[in-house]
Design an enzyme around this catalytic site. Structure first.
Site, short mmCIF file in Angstrom:
data_model
loop_
_atom_site.label_atom_id
_atom_site.label_comp_id
_atom_site.label_asym_id
_atom_site.label_seq_id
_atom_site.Cartn_x
_atom_site.Cartn_y
_atom_site.Cartn_z
N GLU A 1 84.46 48.97 22.02
CA GLU A 1 85.23 47.97 22.76
C GLU A 1 84.40 46.73 23.07
O GLU A 1 84.94 45.64 23.27
CB GLU A 1 85.76 48.57 24.06
CG GLU A 1 86.96 49.48 23.90
CD GLU A 1 88.19 48.70 23.46
OE1 GLU A 1 88.52 47.69 24.09
OE2 GLU A 1 88.82 49.11 22.46
N GLU B 1 95.82 39.33 17.02
CA GLU B 1 94.53 40.02 17.04
C GLU B 1 94.41 40.94 15.85
O GLU B 1 95.37 41.63 15.49
CB GLU B 1 94.39 40.93 18.28
CG GLU B 1 94.08 40.32 19.59
CD GLU B 1 93.95 41.40 20.68
OE1 GLU B 1 93.55 42.54 20.37
OE2 GLU B 1 94.29 41.08 21.83
#
Length: 462
Positions: free
Chosen positions: A332, A269
């Protein structure tokens, strides 16, 4: 005779196009993307599969083993990374039959049509603080490995797990990188397993988080691959020009220090949010585009890192779509490169159509007399590290860098210096041809000598 010549020309054109497609496709195999599903507005798996096929993305990471998505990716050639949840680890570790059933349910019905390449066991377990999970993760990985071997899939599908950067006790400077001794035996057993099975060490480096903890302008440029003064590592005598390479080399140093020099590193990621709350530093669409665009350009350059030169680490961008049901700050829920309607949130050059289009050299501009003319080129003696930083920065500003990608008119010679020269000049020409457009932290100069060669035409003129 004319017919034979025409047929020969047609064959050569087709063969050239095939070669271009082959080399270009291979050059993108290191670009992956994360497909999270904590959302209630995602398009059907078939549409997502079609979207991915329209891009140069070669790998997809799933947080789980969604059968509909795995099936939708069948016969696409896209490599798939599937995952077990942290909650599944205890049963996988305790009972080989559970591991056998997991493989029977999530792999065997789809493989090999669906190119399942890696299974990650849990996510960021070592830094979870759960001592039970930490002690069970290697047995769970071993049981899944045994289940694959029993089905003659050992070595064809790799077993790994994913770590946060917090697995390191020290990372700055990169040469001092070392794992937290608190993980001790569990980490050493895990690294031994990865080495024995030829599996990668997967890590989640986020320059965004590094900037968030140190929100200075010079840190932002360092994190976004933009021109900066760099950071000198006194231990290795290496000057780093971007945070991504520094973070990867800190991991490399830590692995070397543990005696696991040959383990492959994979970035599971990394990304940058394009939207956030008012108190979130550096969160905007410009920075997100700069980071992801420059990262892709950096990977395509295959310059690697100072400790891993000449290769691109497999890197999964975060993320394919926003996940609107995630808790926490706005950032987020704002990492998606694409919207649910399949349009781009912003363009970082992933579409195949934008990569494969033949490039017509720009005509020589006829700037007003108040503008500087000529060509912008690097100053003699500029290091490859600084040239790479300039290359990443220029190609991240929206200019067309396809001529210096495989198959392009200016790809050869395949050197950082040659590619940087083309990109720096193109940015100078398109940004206004002002003296400050050819500064690049004082590493560039304007010349009256045309750097064009062969079929590679540099826009500009005197």
């Amino acid at each position: 005779m004319e017919a034979k010549i025409s047929q020969t020309c047609s064959f050569l054109l087709a063969f050239s196009a095939l070669l271009h497609a082959f080399f270009f496709a291979n050059s993108q195999s290191f670009i992956g993307i994360n497909y999270g599903q904590v959302a209630d507005n995602l398009p059907p798996p078939s549409q997502t599969a079609n979207l991915l096929q329209s891009t140069t993305i070669g790998k997809v990471r799933l947080y789980g083993a969604d059968p509909a998505m795995i099936k939708a990716l069948a016969d696409t050639g896209i490599a798939i990374l599937i995952s077990t949840s942290n909650g599944e680890i205890p049963s996988l570790a305790a009972d080989p039959a559970v591991a056998n059933q997991w493989i029977a349910t999530n792999v065997l019905p789809f493989y090999p049509a669906s190119n399942i390449a890696v299974i990650t066991v849990g996510n960021e377990v070592l830094t979870s603080g759960d001592q039970g999970l930490i002690s069970q993760i290697v047995p769970a990985m071993q049981n899944l490995q045994n289940a694959l071997v029993a089905k003659s899939l050992g070595g064809k599908i790799k077993i790994s797990t994913v770590h946060s950067m917090a697995v390191l006790k020290q990372s700055d400077p990169p040469s001092s990188g070392m794992f937290d001794p608190a993980f001790g035996d569990s980490l050493r057993q895990m690294l031994g397993f990865l080495q024995q099975t030829g599996s990668p060490f997967a890590i989640n480096p986020y320059p965004f988080f590094a900037y968030r903890s140190d929100p200075r302008p010079e840190t932002l440029a360092f994190c976004l691959f933009q021109p900066n003064q760099g950071r000198f590592d006194a231990g290795s005598k290496i000057k780093y020009t971007n945070m991504f390479a520094a973070q990867l080399d800190a991991i490399k140093s830590a692995l070397n220090g543990m005696g696991f020099k040959d383990l492959e590193i994979v970035v599971a990621e990394t990304g940058w949010p394009y939207k956030g709350d008012s108190n979130e530093a550096g969160v905007n669409i410009e920075n997100a585009k700069a980071f992801n665009g420059n990262l892709v350009a950096h990977l395509r350059s295959k310059v690697g890192t100072p400790l891993m030169p000449g290769k691109s680490v497999d890197t999964y961008l975060f993320a394919l779509y926003d996940e609107d049901l995630k808790p926490g700050p706005t950032s987020e829920r704002s990492f998606g490169l694409f919207r649910p309607d399949l349009t781009m949130t912003y363009d970082i050059g992933l579409a195949k159509s934008s990569q494969g289009t033949p490039v017509t050299p720009l005509p020589n501009p006829s700037p007003p007399t108040s503008k500087t003319t000529g060509w912008c080129v690097p100053k003699a003696g500029t290091s490859d590290a600084l040239l790479q930083s300039n290359l990443d920065y220029a190609c991240g500003q929206g200019i067309d860098c396809t001529p210096i990608q495989p198959g392009g008119a200016c790809f050869l010679p395949d050197t950082v210096a040659s590619h940087a020269t083309y990109a720096m000049n193109l940015l100078y020409q398109t940004a206004g041809r002002n003296p400050w457009n050819c500064d690049f932290s004082q590493t560039a100069t304007i010349t009256s000598t045309n750097p064009s060669y062969g079929t590679c035409a540099f826009p500009g003129g005197v």
